[in-house]
Write a protein that holds these residues in place. Sequence first.
Motif, PDB file in Angstrom:
ATOM      1  N   UNK A   1      28.213  -5.217  -9.546  1.00  0.00           N
ATOM      2  CA  UNK A   1      29.069  -6.159 -10.255  1.00  0.00           C
ATOM      3  C   UNK A   1      28.264  -6.880 -11.337  1.00  0.00           C
ATOM      4  N   UNK A   2      28.923  -7.179 -12.457  1.00  0.00           N
ATOM      5  CA  UNK A   2      28.211  -7.758 -13.594  1.00  0.00           C
ATOM      6  C   UNK A   2      27.570  -9.094 -13.241  1.00  0.00           C
ATOM      7  N   UNK A   3      28.276  -9.940 -12.502  1.00  0.00           N
ATOM      8  CA  UNK A   3      27.730 -11.262 -12.179  1.00  0.00           C
ATOM      9  C   UNK A   3      26.435 -11.142 -11.381  1.00  0.00           C
ATOM     10  N   UNK A   4      26.393 -10.179 -10.455  1.00  0.00           N
ATOM     11  CA  UNK A   4      25.186  -9.982  -9.656  1.00  0.00           C
ATOM     12  C   UNK A   4      24.063  -9.397 -10.503  1.00  0.00           C
ATOM     13  N   UNK A   5      24.401  -8.436 -11.366  1.00  0.00           N
ATOM     14  CA  UNK A   5      23.394  -7.828 -12.237  1.00  0.00           C
ATOM     15  C   UNK A   5      22.823  -8.856 -13.208  1.00  0.00           C
ATOM     16  N   UNK A   6      23.684  -9.719 -13.750  1.00  0.00           N
ATOM     17  CA  UNK A   6      23.227 -10.749 -14.689  1.00  0.00           C
ATOM     18  C   UNK A   6      22.287 -11.731 -14.011  1.00  0.00           C
ATOM     19  N   UNK A   7      22.579 -12.074 -12.761  1.00  0.00           N
ATOM     20  CA  UNK A   7      21.719 -12.998 -12.021  1.00  0.00           C
ATOM     21  C   UNK A   7      20.353 -12.377 -11.758  1.00  0.00           C
ATOM     22  N   UNK A   8      20.337 -11.114 -11.354  1.00  0.00           N
ATOM     23  CA  UNK A   8      19.069 -10.428 -11.100  1.00  0.00           C
ATOM     24  C   UNK A   8      18.291 -10.230 -12.399  1.00  0.00           C
ATOM     25  N   UNK A   9      19.006  -9.967 -13.479  1.00  0.00           N
ATOM     26  CA  UNK A   9      18.361  -9.805 -14.790  1.00  0.00           C
ATOM     27  C   UNK A   9      17.656 -11.078 -15.195  1.00  0.00           C
ATOM     28  N   UNK A  10      18.303 -12.220 -14.977  1.00  0.00           N
ATOM     29  CA  UNK A  10      17.706 -13.511 -15.328  1.00  0.00           C
ATOM     30  C   UNK A  10      16.426 -13.758 -14.538  1.00  0.00           C
TER      31      UNK A  10
ATOM     32  N   UNK B   1      24.769 -12.304 -26.081  1.00  0.00           N
ATOM     33  CA  UNK B   1      25.504 -11.403 -25.187  1.00  0.00           C
ATOM     34  C   UNK B   1      24.704 -11.135 -23.916  1.00  0.00           C
ATOM     35  N   UNK B   2      23.378 -11.091 -24.064  1.00  0.00           N
ATOM     36  CA  UNK B   2      22.529 -10.866 -22.899  1.00  0.00           C
ATOM     37  C   UNK B   2      22.547 -12.051 -21.934  1.00  0.00           C
ATOM     38  N   UNK B   3      22.998 -13.214 -22.420  1.00  0.00           N
ATOM     39  CA  UNK B   3      23.006 -14.422 -21.591  1.00  0.00           C
ATOM     40  C   UNK B   3      24.304 -14.613 -20.817  1.00  0.00           C
ATOM     41  N   UNK B   4      25.280 -13.745 -21.050  1.00  0.00           N
ATOM     42  CA  UNK B   4      26.568 -13.923 -20.379  1.00  0.00           C
ATOM     43  C   UNK B   4      26.413 -13.838 -18.863  1.00  0.00           C
ATOM     44  N   UNK B   5      27.136 -14.715 -18.191  1.00  0.00           N
ATOM     45  CA  UNK B   5      27.144 -14.688 -16.733  1.00  0.00           C
ATOM     46  C   UNK B   5      28.440 -14.092 -16.186  1.00  0.00           C
ATOM     47  N   UNK B   6      29.474 -14.094 -17.039  1.00  0.00           N
ATOM     48  CA  UNK B   6      30.758 -13.522 -16.655  1.00  0.00           C
ATOM     49  C   UNK B   6      31.087 -12.345 -17.576  1.00  0.00           C
ATOM     50  N   UNK B   7      31.690 -11.324 -17.021  1.00  0.00           N
ATOM     51  CA  UNK B   7      32.033 -10.125 -17.791  1.00  0.00           C
ATOM     52  C   UNK B   7      33.218 -10.396 -18.709  1.00  0.00           C
ATOM     53  N   UNK B   8      33.098 -10.117 -20.022  1.00  0.00           N
ATOM     54  CA  UNK B   8      34.259 -10.268 -20.903  1.00  0.00           C
ATOM     55  C   UNK B   8      35.288  -9.171 -20.631  1.00  0.00           C
ATOM     56  N   UNK B   9      36.553  -9.559 -20.594  1.00  0.00           N
ATOM     57  CA  UNK B   9      37.595  -8.554 -20.360  1.00  0.00           C
ATOM     58  C   UNK B   9      37.733  -7.658 -21.582  1.00  0.00           C
ATOM     59  N   UNK B  10      37.735  -8.277 -22.763  1.00  0.00           N
ATOM     60  CA  UNK B  10      37.824  -7.523 -24.016  1.00  0.00           C
ATOM     61  C   UNK B  10      36.585  -7.815 -24.857  1.00  0.00           C
ATOM     62  N   UNK B  11      35.777  -6.807 -25.107  1.00  0.00           N
ATOM     63  CA  UNK B  11      34.597  -6.944 -25.958  1.00  0.00           C
ATOM     64  C   UNK B  11      34.798  -6.124 -27.222  1.00  0.00           C
ATOM     65  N   UNK B  12      34.702  -6.795 -28.363  1.00  0.00           N
ATOM     66  CA  UNK B  12      34.760  -6.099 -29.645  1.00  0.00           C
ATOM     67  C   UNK B  12      33.372  -6.099 -30.256  1.00  0.00           C
ATOM     68  N   UNK B  13      32.941  -4.930 -30.710  1.00  0.00           N
ATOM     69  CA  UNK B  13      31.608  -4.778 -31.281  1.00  0.00           C
ATOM     70  C   UNK B  13      31.738  -4.394 -32.747  1.00  0.00           C
ATOM     71  N   UNK B  14      31.143  -5.188 -33.621  1.00  0.00           N
ATOM     72  CA  UNK B  14      31.133  -4.877 -35.050  1.00  0.00           C
ATOM     73  C   UNK B  14      29.826  -4.162 -35.360  1.00  0.00           C
TER      74      UNK B  14
END
Length: 449
Positions: free
Chosen positions: A65-74, A155-168
């Motif tokens: 899950x993104x929240x768990x991965x983000x916490x471990x990444x930090x 973007x690397x600092x996000x703790x919650x997964x965005x539902x819609x991500x747009x990349x330019x």
Amino acid sequence: MKKIDVKNIVVGFGKGGKTLAKFLAVKGESVVVIEQSPRMYGGTCINIGCIPSKFLIVNGEKGLKFTEAAEKKAMLTGNLNLKNYHMIADEATAEVIDGKAKFVSDHEIEVMDAEGEVIAQLIGERIFINTGATPVLPPIPGLVDSRNVVTSTELMDLKQLPEHLTIIGSGYIGLEFASMFASYGSKVTVLDIFDNFLPRDDEDISKLVRSDLESRGIIFKLGVKIDAITDNSVEIINKEGKKVSILSDKILVATGRKPNTAGLGLENTNIQLGQRGEIVVNDKLETTVQNVWALGDVHGGLQFTYTSLDDFRIVSNNLYGDGKRSLSDRKNVPTSVFITPALSKVGLNEKDAKAAGIDYRLFKLAATAIPKSAVLNQSKGLLKALVDPETDKILGITIYAEESYETINLISLAIEVGLPYTLLRDKIYTHPTMTEALNDLFAAKNEVK
């Protein structure tokens, strides 16, 4: 306020600079490293670049899950940051100063705190500039005002997964983040003003990459005009001239990076800048001021942590070695894009060879033919190799397949030392591995006539 006369000043805590600072301190020389953000001890790679992004990519593929991965990444980046700080600060002749560096003359630097107060004045016998690169922000209406526009750093600092991500931007950075966030379940849309997808790659490779990414739900809208940005949408004008609104929780701007020289006070020196703001250097990484060097992204070369490390090798060799290393030695540098599967290259591809009028033999192999692909349950991809028809030496290879970032280093070495392709074709490799695909890739049956 500190006033310091020091033999070596390193401006920026990136890969090349920190490694050089450690090297000089071990030799007993006085060194001061200036870093404007304590978060960046160790440089971009370990804090907001290669290491955390690849950590998130790998764990997304594993289904974490993104929240768990983000916490471990930090936790990972925090530990690396602290380790890198102590790597320099614990040396008896070294010091780390937090603050913004600004040249006041060729060999004089002021350091300012967050409020703009000067906290230190330094004079350095040698100065090494290692300030990296910074994102390019295009002039799109609403971009700077939107609360949800981010660069790769935020973007690397996000703790919650965005539902819609747009990349330019559909370049390599944009694609890595598209692949990463799609693996966690975000709905990803990639926009670009240009029609061509991966224009530097061969068409069969770029078509396959795009098709595979689209099969994972990533939407590409290329050749569009980005009209405006709000807090929750990107307004585009498509090829048919119609205005379309794209719902966006987060909007990543991935339109390239430029050398980070703004605010360094280089106008107060005789250090010359190029057209993109890069510091002009010679083959030994010396600037136009004696005893001032530039390492890493700031001099406008390849923007990789491993080439920044090689910059250290060039500088240290010319200070304390035989003085023979130079930028001219830097040939056949491998690259990898960590999408799924990864895209890795070294040397020439077909597009390069045709443009240069270079004759070649072509070998192709679908990744489905590699036993390890089945083991990994990832059989997408294609391998392409170009060989000199006269010498049998490898001219270049593109590997769009799982674990290509490992195999590409072997090919890079083979090209560097001029090995014939037949040696790799007939080599005994461990099994099952992706590297053993070279046995089949270079087989006569896979040569494209």
